[in-house]
Every structure is written in structure tokens, then in C-alpha cells.
Design an enzyme around this catalytic site. Structure first.
Site, mmCIF file in Angstrom:
data_model
loop_
_atom_site.group_PDB
_atom_site.id
_atom_site.type_symbol
_atom_site.label_atom_id
_atom_site.label_comp_id
_atom_site.label_asym_id
_atom_site.label_seq_id
_atom_site.Cartn_x
_atom_site.Cartn_y
_atom_site.Cartn_z
ATOM 1 N N HIS A 63 41.069 34.303 41.017
ATOM 2 C CA HIS A 63 41.771 34.928 39.899
ATOM 3 C C HIS A 63 43.260 34.609 39.913
ATOM 4 O O HIS A 63 43.882 34.492 40.963
ATOM 5 C CB HIS A 63 41.580 36.445 39.945
ATOM 6 C CG HIS A 63 40.137 36.850 39.911
ATOM 7 N ND1 HIS A 63 39.670 37.975 40.533
ATOM 8 C CD2 HIS A 63 39.059 36.275 39.332
ATOM 9 C CE1 HIS A 63 38.366 38.079 40.346
ATOM 10 N NE2 HIS A 63 37.968 37.049 39.625
ATOM 11 N N LYS A 72 50.653 38.895 45.851
ATOM 12 C CA LYS A 72 49.766 39.906 46.436
ATOM 13 C C LYS A 72 49.908 39.930 47.951
ATOM 14 O O LYS A 72 49.927 38.879 48.594
ATOM 15 C CB LYS A 72 48.300 39.607 46.086
ATOM 16 C CG LYS A 72 48.004 39.670 44.599
ATOM 17 C CD LYS A 72 46.569 39.270 44.300
ATOM 18 C CE LYS A 72 46.305 39.328 42.801
ATOM 19 N NZ LYS A 72 44.958 38.842 42.470
ATOM 20 N N TYR A 132 45.320 45.898 48.341
ATOM 21 C CA TYR A 132 46.413 44.962 48.148
ATOM 22 C C TYR A 132 47.485 45.521 47.227
ATOM 23 O O TYR A 132 47.228 46.305 46.339
ATOM 24 C CB TYR A 132 45.919 43.600 47.663
ATOM 25 C CG TYR A 132 45.070 43.586 46.417
ATOM 26 C CD1 TYR A 132 45.579 43.144 45.200
ATOM 27 C CD2 TYR A 132 43.734 43.971 46.460
ATOM 28 C CE1 TYR A 132 44.795 43.093 44.064
ATOM 29 C CE2 TYR A 132 42.929 43.918 45.326
ATOM 30 C CZ TYR A 132 43.465 43.482 44.129
ATOM 31 O OH TYR A 132 42.691 43.439 43.009
ATOM 32 N N ASP A 169 33.361 35.661 37.020
ATOM 33 C CA ASP A 169 33.482 34.613 38.028
ATOM 34 C C ASP A 169 32.484 33.485 37.803
ATOM 35 O O ASP A 169 32.770 32.331 38.112
ATOM 36 C CB ASP A 169 33.339 35.208 39.422
ATOM 37 C CG ASP A 169 34.502 36.144 39.762
ATOM 38 O OD1 ASP A 169 35.569 36.024 39.121
ATOM 39 O OD2 ASP A 169 34.346 36.996 40.652
#
Length: 181
Positions: A63, A72, A132, A169
Site C-alpha cells: 500500500h 510509518k 504503527y 490487494d
């Protein structure tokens, strides 16, 4: 805190200092001053924290947000994943290259994935909880999903059988198709 360089200089593995005894352990998971001094070497502001839980065999990614690009700082609090960052900065010397790291509750490692990288992970334990921090807000209308098995990127996933993928995905695009946009 120990910061480990990867083959892509901007992606860093972070090993926190862990104090353990018969009662358990203590570790500092976030320190703004140390992070900026040792990892990014620039002011870094996180605006959103996320937490996901996934079963063995699930692959999430790759992503990326084309607008409101996110850096991140990722870690696993339960279980284990194989975490991947792919450099998709078109002007980068490491464009199209990837870094893969095992993150687990046991090793307590974190991975810094700066803006300009696609991100994904594969769950290798029975289940995993993944947390995250993000430097920008999630913006689904600008999200791009790259194919997890794109031959151009050629990630060496530790997969023994077909991964479990979301519809998003499954429909991922190749890096070549993304470059043409």
C-alpha cells in the site's frame, strides 16, 4: 535504542533498549527526540496510530498513498510478520528495491518506512497484532495498491502456500503501471 541501517539507507530497523527480569520487561517504544536525532535527522510529526490483527497466511499490501504520503513506524505486539518496504520514489537510486524484516513480539524490533515507500506484511505466526504510527492521515481515495508478487520488484516472501488477500490487494497494479500514471 539501536538503529540498524538497511540496504536502502532511508529505511531503518530500530531495536529498543529492553530491561528484563523475572517480572517481565520494560521498553520505551517512542521518544520524539531520539527518533529525530538517530533515525530521520529531521522534525517528524506523527498524526495517527493504527492497530490491526491478522491470522497466519494473510498478506496485506503493498500500500501507498499518492497524496498525503505517509511515513510509518511499524512494530508487532503479538506474533510475527515479515514486513516489507518498497522504494517507489521515481528519482531515487534505490527505486523498485525492497527491504524485508521479521518483526515480532519477541524481537521487539520496529521498522521506519519513510514517505515514498509502498508497505506490506505477511503473517508468519498463528496470528499477529501490528501497530504503527503514521506521519499523515489515511486517505483512501489516494491509496494505491501494488501487486504483492510483481516480478519487477521480486520480493522474496517467506510464503509456503497461496497467501490470503483482500479484494483490494488482489487487484493491485504493477510497478510499471504505477509509473505510467
Amino acid at each position: 535504542m539501536n538503529v540498524i541501517d538497511t540496504k536502502i539507507p532511508d529505511v531503518k530497523i530500530i531495536e529498543p533498549t529492553v530491561f528484563s527480569d523475572e517480572r517481565g520487561f520494560f521498553m520505551e517504544t517512542w521518544n520524539q527526540q531520539k527518533f529525530e536525532e538517530l533515525v530521520t535527522r529531521k522534525p517528524t510529526k506523527f498524526v495517527q496510530d493504527n492497530h490491526s490483527k491478522s491470522k497466519k497466511g494473510i498478506l496485506r499490501g503493498l500500500h501507498y498513498q499518492a497524496v498525503n504520503t505517509q511515513g510509518k513506524l511499524v512494530r508487532v505486539v503479538s506474533g510475527e510478520v515479515f514486513d516489507v518496504a518498497v522504494d517507489i520514489r521515481k528519482d531515487s537510486n534505490t527505486f523498485g528495491q525492497w527491504v524485508g524484516v521479521y518483526l515480532s513480539a519477541e524481537n521487539k524490533r520496529q521498522l521506519w518506512i519513510p514517505e515514498g515507500f509502498a508497505h506490506g506484511f505477511y503473517v508468519t505466526s498463528d496470528e499477529a497484532e501490528f501497530v504503527y504510527k503514521c506521519t499523515d492521515y489515511y486517505s483512501p481515495k489516494f491509496e494505491i495498491t501494488l501487486k504483492w508478487d510483481d516480478k519487477l520488484i521480486d520480493i522474496e516472501w517467506p510464503i509456503l502456500e497461496a497467501p490470503i488477500l483482500s479484494e483490494k490487494d488482489i487487484k493491485g497494479i504493477s510497478l510499471n503501471n504505477w509509473c505510467e500514471k
